[in-house]
Design a protein around this motif. Structure first.
Motif, mmCIF file in Angstrom:
data_model
loop_
_atom_site.group_PDB
_atom_site.id
_atom_site.type_symbol
_atom_site.label_atom_id
_atom_site.label_comp_id
_atom_site.label_asym_id
_atom_site.label_seq_id
_atom_site.Cartn_x
_atom_site.Cartn_y
_atom_site.Cartn_z
ATOM 1 N N PHE A 226 0.830 -1.208 0.000
ATOM 2 C CA PHE A 226 0.000 0.000 0.000
ATOM 3 C C PHE A 226 0.866 1.260 0.000
ATOM 4 O O PHE A 226 0.612 2.204 -0.759
ATOM 5 C CB PHE A 226 -0.927 -0.008 1.216
ATOM 6 C CG PHE A 226 -1.916 -1.133 1.208
ATOM 7 C CD1 PHE A 226 -3.054 -1.064 0.424
ATOM 8 C CD2 PHE A 226 -1.708 -2.269 1.967
ATOM 9 C CE1 PHE A 226 -3.979 -2.101 0.400
ATOM 10 C CE2 PHE A 226 -2.619 -3.318 1.954
ATOM 11 C CZ PHE A 226 -3.751 -3.232 1.173
ATOM 12 N N TYR A 227 1.891 1.258 0.842
ATOM 13 C CA TYR A 227 2.766 2.437 0.933
ATOM 14 C C TYR A 227 3.525 2.651 -0.377
ATOM 15 O O TYR A 227 3.588 3.776 -0.898
ATOM 16 C CB TYR A 227 3.739 2.250 2.095
ATOM 17 C CG TYR A 227 4.702 3.400 2.268
ATOM 18 C CD1 TYR A 227 4.297 4.589 2.864
ATOM 19 C CD2 TYR A 227 6.017 3.303 1.826
ATOM 20 C CE1 TYR A 227 5.170 5.649 3.012
ATOM 21 C CE2 TYR A 227 6.900 4.353 1.970
ATOM 22 C CZ TYR A 227 6.465 5.524 2.562
ATOM 23 O OH TYR A 227 7.340 6.570 2.701
ATOM 24 N N ILE A 228 4.086 1.585 -0.918
ATOM 25 C CA ILE A 228 4.858 1.690 -2.162
ATOM 26 C C ILE A 228 3.967 2.117 -3.325
ATOM 27 O O ILE A 228 4.350 2.952 -4.154
ATOM 28 C CB ILE A 228 5.570 0.355 -2.465
ATOM 29 C CG1 ILE A 228 6.680 0.100 -1.442
ATOM 30 C CG2 ILE A 228 6.151 0.358 -3.881
ATOM 31 C CD1 ILE A 228 7.241 -1.306 -1.478
ATOM 32 N N SER A 229 2.761 1.560 -3.390
ATOM 33 C CA SER A 229 1.846 1.915 -4.476
ATOM 34 C C SER A 229 1.398 3.371 -4.370
ATOM 35 O O SER A 229 1.294 4.076 -5.386
ATOM 36 C CB SER A 229 0.633 0.978 -4.463
ATOM 37 O OG SER A 229 1.020 -0.346 -4.743
ATOM 38 N N TRP A 230 1.128 3.831 -3.157
ATOM 39 C CA TRP A 230 0.756 5.230 -2.946
ATOM 40 C C TRP A 230 1.874 6.154 -3.422
ATOM 41 O O TRP A 230 1.649 7.117 -4.158
ATOM 42 C CB TRP A 230 0.430 5.452 -1.475
ATOM 43 C CG TRP A 230 -0.061 6.836 -1.127
ATOM 44 C CD1 TRP A 230 -0.478 7.815 -1.998
ATOM 45 C CD2 TRP A 230 -0.203 7.379 0.172
ATOM 46 N NE1 TRP A 230 -0.861 8.941 -1.312
ATOM 47 C CE2 TRP A 230 -0.704 8.698 0.027
ATOM 48 C CE3 TRP A 230 0.046 6.897 1.457
ATOM 49 C CZ2 TRP A 230 -0.953 9.534 1.127
ATOM 50 C CZ3 TRP A 230 -0.214 7.731 2.542
ATOM 51 C CH2 TRP A 230 -0.709 9.026 2.379
ATOM 52 N N SER A 244 -5.871 5.378 -5.551
ATOM 53 C CA SER A 244 -5.306 4.470 -6.553
ATOM 54 C C SER A 244 -4.254 3.561 -5.944
ATOM 55 O O SER A 244 -4.171 2.368 -6.263
ATOM 56 C CB SER A 244 -4.704 5.269 -7.709
ATOM 57 O OG SER A 244 -5.689 6.035 -8.366
ATOM 58 N N GLY A 245 -3.431 4.131 -5.046
ATOM 59 C CA GLY A 245 -2.406 3.336 -4.387
ATOM 60 C C GLY A 245 -2.997 2.256 -3.502
ATOM 61 O O GLY A 245 -2.485 1.132 -3.443
ATOM 62 N N ALA A 246 -4.100 2.587 -2.812
ATOM 63 C CA ALA A 246 -4.756 1.595 -1.960
ATOM 64 C C ALA A 246 -5.309 0.443 -2.790
ATOM 65 O O ALA A 246 -5.195 -0.733 -2.419
ATOM 66 C CB ALA A 246 -5.875 2.258 -1.159
ATOM 67 N N LEU A 247 -5.901 0.772 -3.929
ATOM 68 C CA LEU A 247 -6.457 -0.264 -4.800
ATOM 69 C C LEU A 247 -5.368 -1.164 -5.367
ATOM 70 O O LEU A 247 -5.509 -2.393 -5.385
ATOM 71 C CB LEU A 247 -7.259 0.388 -5.931
ATOM 72 C CG LEU A 247 -8.553 1.097 -5.516
ATOM 73 C CD1 LEU A 247 -9.150 1.846 -6.693
ATOM 74 C CD2 LEU A 247 -9.556 0.099 -4.944
ATOM 75 N N MET A 248 -4.259 -0.558 -5.826
ATOM 76 C CA MET A 248 -3.176 -1.374 -6.373
ATOM 77 C C MET A 248 -2.492 -2.181 -5.274
ATOM 78 O O MET A 248 -2.098 -3.332 -5.496
ATOM 79 C CB MET A 248 -2.166 -0.491 -7.098
ATOM 80 C CG MET A 248 -0.938 -1.245 -7.634
ATOM 81 S SD MET A 248 -1.305 -2.787 -8.543
ATOM 82 C CE MET A 248 -2.196 -2.152 -9.953
ATOM 83 N N ASN A 253 -1.333 -7.505 -3.150
ATOM 84 C CA ASN A 253 -1.358 -8.492 -2.070
ATOM 85 C C ASN A 253 -2.222 -9.694 -2.439
ATOM 86 O O ASN A 253 -1.859 -10.845 -2.159
ATOM 87 C CB ASN A 253 -1.881 -7.852 -0.780
ATOM 88 C CG ASN A 253 -0.816 -7.051 -0.057
ATOM 89 O OD1 ASN A 253 0.379 -7.300 -0.209
ATOM 90 N ND2 ASN A 253 -1.238 -6.076 0.734
ATOM 91 N N PHE A 254 -3.364 -9.442 -3.067
ATOM 92 C CA PHE A 254 -4.242 -10.539 -3.481
ATOM 93 C C PHE A 254 -3.534 -11.426 -4.504
ATOM 94 O O PHE A 254 -3.572 -12.656 -4.414
ATOM 95 C CB PHE A 254 -5.540 -9.978 -4.063
ATOM 96 C CG PHE A 254 -6.540 -11.031 -4.450
ATOM 97 C CD1 PHE A 254 -7.248 -11.720 -3.472
ATOM 98 C CD2 PHE A 254 -6.762 -11.344 -5.781
ATOM 99 C CE1 PHE A 254 -8.169 -12.705 -3.819
ATOM 100 C CE2 PHE A 254 -7.677 -12.322 -6.133
ATOM 101 C CZ PHE A 254 -8.382 -13.005 -5.160
#
Length: 273
Positions: A226-230, A244-248, A253-254
């Motif tokens: 989450f942190y890296i995507s954000w 967008s970062g939270a979604l990615m 993770n999934f």
């Protein structure tokens, strides 16, 4: 090879090249004066900053991860093991371990970070001291291995401090994760030129097998995605970076549940006894 930009400090461009010996990517060119690329108030692991939304999220996630990390270490080396944390930053993991009854020490080359650790009452030293007998049951490197210029020499030094059968537990980003593939050159965990190396599970196994370590387990660091995507979305100048970062992060993770390729992974390696 492909080109990456230092988004944090300089705006300079660097390339990733394949290193056949280590079976991983390497940042090129290697800076002659790497210390200047850490001189930013936004380099939170050295500054303890909490004055931006990103910094506050980082600090909150760090506190959650401290418990997770200590439980992981104790799972392998027990309650009474002696611990050394390399790249201790401002000393939070060492202090957390000490507060929970561990005999723990830290090593951190950055003077500013060491001073912050000392203000917390944590003894963090500037370099690893090799004694006549190995004294540590576990050595940890939380997002540190990718910063070390001479991997073979550093791993040999670490090995000398570990008892036979001791544990080396390290966390590094994984360029084979879904978020790395999605963001490509904007993937924040490349973090050139501070990150000199870019690993996968295979490269970690190759590097440490040569140095007398067996890979026993690989674990995800769930919050890192989450942190890296954000941060990657910020680099892309997305006005909806947090969403967008939270979604990615969730998607990565999934995906990792099935592929076993998470954004950041913890490798638990045991020194041959």
């Amino acid at each position: 090879t492909f080109t990456l930009t230092d988004h944090l400090v300089s705006g300079d461009e660097f390339r990733l090249i394949w290193n056949e010996h280590y079976q991983c990517f390497q940042t090129h060119p290697v800076p002659e004066h790497p210390e200047r690329f850490y001189e930013s108030k936004d380099y939170i692991s050295h500054s303890d900053s909490a004055d931006t939304a990103m910094a506050r999220v980082y600090q909150r996630a760090k506190k959650i991860n401290l418990n997770h990390k200590l439980k992981l270490v104790r799972r392998y080396c027990g309650q009474e093991g002696v611990l050394m944390d390399i790249g201790a930053g401002t000393g939070d993991f060492v202090k957390h371990a000490q507060d929970h009854g561990c005999e723990a020490y830290g090593v951190e080359p950055n003077e500013t970070a060491r001073e912050r650790a000392h203000k917390k009452g944590v003894a963090v030293y500037s370099r690893i001291t090799v004694q006549r007998e190995a004294i540590y049951d576990a050595v940890t490197l939380w997002h540190v291995l990718e910063h070390l210029p001479d991997l073979d020499a550093e791993i040999r030094t670490i090995s000398k401090t570990l008892k036979p059968g001791g544990w080396l537990i390290l966390a590094v980003p994984n360029y084979k994760s879904l978020d790395a593939k999605y963001y490509k050159s904007d993937w924040a965990a490349y973090d050139v030129p501070r990150h000199l190396w870019h690993f996968s599970r295979g490269s970690i196994q190759t590097i440490f097998k040569k140095q007398g370590f067996e890979l026993r387990a690989v674990k995800p660091l769930w919050l890192d995605a989450f942190y890296i995507s954000w941060l990657s979305e910020i680099y892309k100048k997305n006005p909806l970076a947090a969403l967008s970062g939270a979604l990615m992060g969730a998607a990565s993770n999934f995906s990792g549940i099935f592929t076993r390729e998470f954004s950041s992974q913890v490798y638990c390696l045991q020194k041959e006894g």
